[in-house]
Design an enzyme around this catalytic site. Sequence first.
Site, mmCIF file in Angstrom:
data_model
loop_
_atom_site.group_PDB
_atom_site.id
_atom_site.type_symbol
_atom_site.label_atom_id
_atom_site.label_comp_id
_atom_site.label_asym_id
_atom_site.label_seq_id
_atom_site.Cartn_x
_atom_site.Cartn_y
_atom_site.Cartn_z
ATOM 1 N N ASN A 92 -78.339 29.047 18.958
ATOM 2 C CA ASN A 92 -77.876 29.492 17.926
ATOM 3 C C ASN A 92 -79.609 28.483 16.889
ATOM 4 O O ASN A 92 -79.231 27.172 17.199
ATOM 5 C CB ASN A 92 -76.700 28.628 16.740
ATOM 6 C CG ASN A 92 -75.656 30.019 16.875
ATOM 7 O OD1 ASN A 92 -75.819 31.032 17.749
ATOM 8 N ND2 ASN A 92 -73.964 29.668 17.036
ATOM 9 N N ASP A 94 -79.248 27.195 13.644
ATOM 10 C CA ASP A 94 -78.709 26.540 12.211
ATOM 11 C C ASP A 94 -78.892 25.285 12.799
ATOM 12 O O ASP A 94 -78.298 25.225 13.662
ATOM 13 C CB ASP A 94 -77.784 27.968 12.009
ATOM 14 C CG ASP A 94 -76.421 26.844 13.019
ATOM 15 O OD1 ASP A 94 -76.333 26.353 13.149
ATOM 16 O OD2 ASP A 94 -75.858 28.754 12.777
ATOM 17 N N HIS A 109 -82.921 27.423 21.807
ATOM 18 C CA HIS A 109 -83.697 28.808 21.219
ATOM 19 C C HIS A 109 -84.302 27.978 20.079
ATOM 20 O O HIS A 109 -85.114 29.026 19.387
ATOM 21 C CB HIS A 109 -82.507 29.611 20.900
ATOM 22 C CG HIS A 109 -82.989 30.511 21.837
ATOM 23 N ND1 HIS A 109 -81.677 31.623 21.832
ATOM 24 C CD2 HIS A 109 -82.989 30.452 23.179
ATOM 25 C CE1 HIS A 109 -81.151 31.894 23.277
ATOM 26 N NE2 HIS A 109 -82.291 31.526 24.203
ATOM 27 N N CYS A 117 -96.253 22.608 14.439
ATOM 28 C CA CYS A 117 -97.730 21.988 14.493
ATOM 29 C C CYS A 117 -98.570 23.182 15.560
ATOM 30 O O CYS A 117 -98.817 22.774 16.449
ATOM 31 C CB CYS A 117 -98.500 20.675 13.485
ATOM 32 S SG CYS A 117 -100.531 21.824 13.666
HETATM 33 N N1 APR Z 1 -65.430 34.720 16.756
HETATM 34 C C1 APR Z 1 -65.804 34.869 17.745
HETATM 35 N N2 APR Z 1 -67.165 35.702 18.522
HETATM 36 C C2 APR Z 1 -67.732 36.880 17.397
HETATM 37 C C3 APR Z 1 -67.702 37.079 16.456
HETATM 38 C C4 APR Z 1 -66.226 35.622 15.866
HETATM 39 N N3 APR Z 1 -65.976 35.685 14.675
HETATM 40 N N4 APR Z 1 -67.912 37.645 15.744
HETATM 41 C C5 APR Z 1 -68.725 38.153 16.669
HETATM 42 N N5 APR Z 1 -68.501 37.491 17.844
HETATM 43 C C6 APR Z 1 -69.274 37.935 18.624
HETATM 44 C C7 APR Z 1 -69.530 39.522 18.912
HETATM 45 O O1 APR Z 1 -68.770 39.849 19.434
HETATM 46 C C8 APR Z 1 -70.370 38.941 20.155
HETATM 47 O O2 APR Z 1 -70.518 38.865 21.471
HETATM 48 O O3 APR Z 1 -70.426 37.192 19.087
HETATM 49 C C9 APR Z 1 -71.491 37.675 19.985
HETATM 50 C C10 APR Z 1 -72.890 37.919 19.224
HETATM 51 O O4 APR Z 1 -73.199 38.005 20.096
HETATM 52 P P1 APR Z 1 -74.484 38.753 19.418
HETATM 53 O O5 APR Z 1 -75.583 38.941 18.204
HETATM 54 O O6 APR Z 1 -76.125 38.985 20.942
HETATM 55 O O7 APR Z 1 -75.332 36.762 19.866
HETATM 56 P P2 APR Z 1 -76.063 35.402 20.892
HETATM 57 O O8 APR Z 1 -75.289 36.097 22.153
HETATM 58 O O9 APR Z 1 -75.886 34.504 20.238
HETATM 59 O O10 APR Z 1 -77.295 36.365 20.704
HETATM 60 C C11 APR Z 1 -78.367 35.665 21.966
HETATM 61 O O11 APR Z 1 -80.493 36.892 21.087
HETATM 62 O O12 APR Z 1 -81.679 37.683 19.832
HETATM 63 C C12 APR Z 1 -81.511 36.414 20.619
HETATM 64 O O13 APR Z 1 -82.638 34.175 19.819
HETATM 65 C C13 APR Z 1 -81.460 35.207 19.722
HETATM 66 O O14 APR Z 1 -80.134 33.527 20.218
HETATM 67 C C14 APR Z 1 -79.906 34.713 20.229
HETATM 68 C C15 APR Z 1 -79.547 35.686 21.363
#
Ligand code: APR
Length: 232
Positions: A92, A94, A109, A117
């Site tokens: 993340n 954030d 990330h 810069c």
């Molecule tokens: N509690 C727990 N898990 C959750 C919740 C919740 N309230 N809401 C959603 N999820 C889960 C979803 O089921 C999914 O498996 O969080 C996951 C989010 O997956 P992604 O949207 O693919 O996010 P992430 O895995 O962090 O993505 C990885 O992809 O595009 C890039 O750089 C970006 O760091 C990011 C990377």
Amino acid sequence: MTEIRNIVILTGAGVSAESGIDTFRSEGGIWEQHRVEDVATPEAYARDPDLVLRFYDMRRAAIQTKVPNAAHLALARLEAAWPRHITVVTQNVDDLHERAGSQNVIHMHGEHLNAWCTTCDTRTRWTGTLADRPPCPACGSKTLRPDIVWFGEIPYRMDEIQAALARADLFVSIGTSGAVYPAAGFVRLARERGAHTLELNLDRSQGSAWFHETRLGRASEVVTAWVDDVLR
Ligand code: APR
């Protein structure tokens, strides 16, 4: 399971979902609203920097209106109470882990609240906009970009992450779909080195089969319950 001493926690967008920050791959998620190729690659930035900078300006402003949720707070509570190493490796961008009180956080990330810069390589904490091309506070060049690892770029601090995975007795993955490498491969590395592996997620991730154990549910609930278990 051997005695748990060192813990590595990998987090993804799911841990911040209940704070109101969109995930990437859920229905209506960020990658349904925007195309990766338009906003999250070096090629996109070279082609249309204004579009890319405006996208990240919007996201940087948005995260500053959000607050940590129970899952971030539980992880900070665990770190404060744990006698050995805890490393939070987050995908993340954030700052909600830090605002909850976590100290040992690796942003593999990058971070929304940094500007990088490309002239002098200085990173500066940044809460405002970049699309208006402000000068770098260090060198004055108008070449600040978001300090975000785009697709096709190499994630940060991989050596430290590999070392933490190698000494982990427990690897926990929270709220990530397992769609993006190298983070998606950490479970295998940790498991090969002897760690117990636990997945806490709303849905099973793509690499779910690699985990010894999976607990499904909202992060605010499953993470809090797991931390309570560990500290009992
Ligand atoms: N509690 C727990 N898990 C959750 C919740 C919740 N309230 N809401 C959603 N999820 C889960 C979803 O089921 C999914 O498996 O969080 C996951 C989010 O997956 P992604 O949207 O693919 O996010 P992430 O895995 O962090 O993505 C990885 O992809 O595009 C890039 O750089 C970006 O760091 C990011 C990377």
